[in-house]
Design an enzyme around this catalytic site. Structure first.
Site, PDB file in Angstrom:
ATOM      1  N   HIS A  67      -0.850   0.427  -9.956  1.00 43.59           N
ATOM      2  CA  HIS A  67      -1.518  -0.526  -9.060  1.00 43.59           C
ATOM      3  C   HIS A  67      -2.113  -1.706  -9.837  1.00 43.59           C
ATOM      4  CE1 HIS A  67      -3.658  -0.850  -4.901  1.00 43.59           C
ATOM      5  NE2 HIS A  67      -3.309  -2.030  -5.373  1.00 43.59           N
ATOM      6  N   ARG A 116       0.850  -1.185   0.000  1.00 41.07           N
ATOM      7  CA  ARG A 116       0.000   0.000   0.000  1.00 41.07           C
ATOM      8  C   ARG A 116       0.885   1.234   0.000  1.00 41.07           C
ATOM      9  NH1 ARG A 116      -3.516  -2.708  -1.531  1.00 41.07           N
ATOM     10  NH2 ARG A 116      -5.602  -3.045  -0.668  1.00 41.07           N
ATOM     11  N   GLU A 128      -3.721   7.735  -5.436  1.00 42.19           N
ATOM     12  CA  GLU A 128      -3.833   6.944  -6.655  1.00 42.19           C
ATOM     13  C   GLU A 128      -5.022   7.450  -7.446  1.00 42.19           C
ATOM     14  OE1 GLU A 128      -3.937   2.767  -5.746  1.00 42.19           O
ATOM     15  OE2 GLU A 128      -1.880   2.767  -4.975  1.00 42.19           O
TER      16      GLU A 128
END
Length: 352
Positions: free
Chosen positions: A317, A269, A298
């Site tokens: 991601h 993360r 993000e």
């Protein structure tokens, strides 16, 4: 014959509307579920074919707007979400007392207000394990791309930087005879180490909240302190969950103890890394390179300073982004939801 046909037609006219009305009444009695995203088809198929729920879907690949979410969850019995939805007191208040089950299509749960969920007695399902292989594979790919400078080399080849052969041009760092450190040894950390063994890694070390001897034995990893992890690691892979304790744990203090030849990789993360400190470490040569699949926020704005660095590889991601894994995640999320609504044990339930 005419009488028989007429009778049959009359019977059809009388019974068909009643049957349809009965079907609608049956459907309306089913638990209501809201799905916050266009999840992969296997999960939707399970929900449709179960005959156990009536569900509404935010039919888009983009996140559901907050106000739309607050409106649609009202009165729902179940909620199936993904990691971009912040499920907090506001959402739970909007849902009301009918909400009994929440299923998230993610292994992480830092987007969920666990205290609020526990207080309201809402059961939570999540999707660990099914993405272990995909995340481990992507971590290796990111590690190699960063350490052997593949993105930079590809750019040079495409833009005319590829000239005559030079002795030290685009040299990187090898895994052979190296020490690999793992911050947070769980299933993914073990899977990463197992894939790195054939590269002739000399030693695996790890740190966690406490030693994990059973997992460590599988990869012959040594438990060390955080400081020793930083000092010894030629490659440091972050695999820990984001918690209040791990928030910003990869910071100036950690980077200052690492070798200037070290490669830092994060596929956990973004919040575990202080990105300003990482930028400083990379731009000053304190560490050799970093590969990130996760950031804060993000998406990371294209103007962010990390994008200006040649020794920083940033991905959007995608660690679990394989067709097999994403379908398995959606299937598990759907089955968690259905089991919870039936009052049965979930395949994977988060114990609050």
């Amino acid at each position: 014959m005419w009488c028989s046909r007429t009778a049959l037609r009359r019977l059809a006219l009388q019974t068909a509307p009643l049957s349809l009305a009965g079907f609608r009444r049956d459907m309306s009695a089913l638990p209501r579920v809201y799905v916050t995203r266009q999840i992969p088809p296997r999960g939707l198929q399970i929900l449709r074919e179960s005959g156990q729920v009536q569900f509404e879907l935010w039919d888009s690949d983009d996140p559901v707007p907050r106000q739309e979410l607050l409106k649609k969850v009202k009165g729902c019995d179940g909620l199936l979400c993904v990691l971009t939805e912040k499920i907090d007191a506001e959402v739970l208040d909007a849902a009301g007392p009918n909400l009994k089950v929440l299923s998230t299509m993610s292994v992480g749960f830092d987007h969920l207000s666990l205290d609020e969920l526990k207080k309201r007695g809402i059961r939570v399902g999540y999707t660990p394990e099914v993405l272990t292989d995909a995340v481990a594979e992507l971590t290796i790919a990111l590690l190699l791309a960063t350490s052997r400078r593949l993105i930079e080399a590809s750019h040079e080849a495409k833009t005319g930087g590829w000239g005559t052969w030079r002795t030290l041009w685009l040299c990187g760092y090898e895994l052979a005879d190296s020490t690999v450190g793992i911050l947070g040894l769980g299933r993914i950390g073990v899977a990463i180490a197992e894939r790195l063994k054939p590269f002739k890694v000399k030693k695996f070390i790890y740190t966690d909240v406490a030693p994990r001897p059973e997992l460590a034995e599988a990869i012959q990893a040594e438990y060390v302190s955080m400081d020793e992890l930083a000092r010894q690691s030629d490659f440091l892979a972050v695999c820990c969950a984001l918690t209040p304790e791990t928030q910003g744990i990869c910071n100036r203090n950690l980077f200052s103890k690492m070798k200037n030849t070290s490669i830092f990789i994060n596929t956990s993360r973004g919040g575990v890394v202080n990105q300003e400190d990482l930028y400083e470490a990379l731009s000053t040569g304190q560490i050799a390179g970093a590969g990130l699949d996760v950031t804060v926020p993000e998406p990371l704005p294209t103007s962010h300073p990390l994008f200006t660095l040649k020794n920083c590889v940033i991905l959007p991601h995608i660690a679990s982004a394989s067709y097999t894994t994403r379908n398995a995640m959606s299937a598990l999320a759907a089955n968690n939801l259905l089991a919870g609504l039936r009052g049965e044990p979930m395949p994977k339930e988060l114990q609050l």
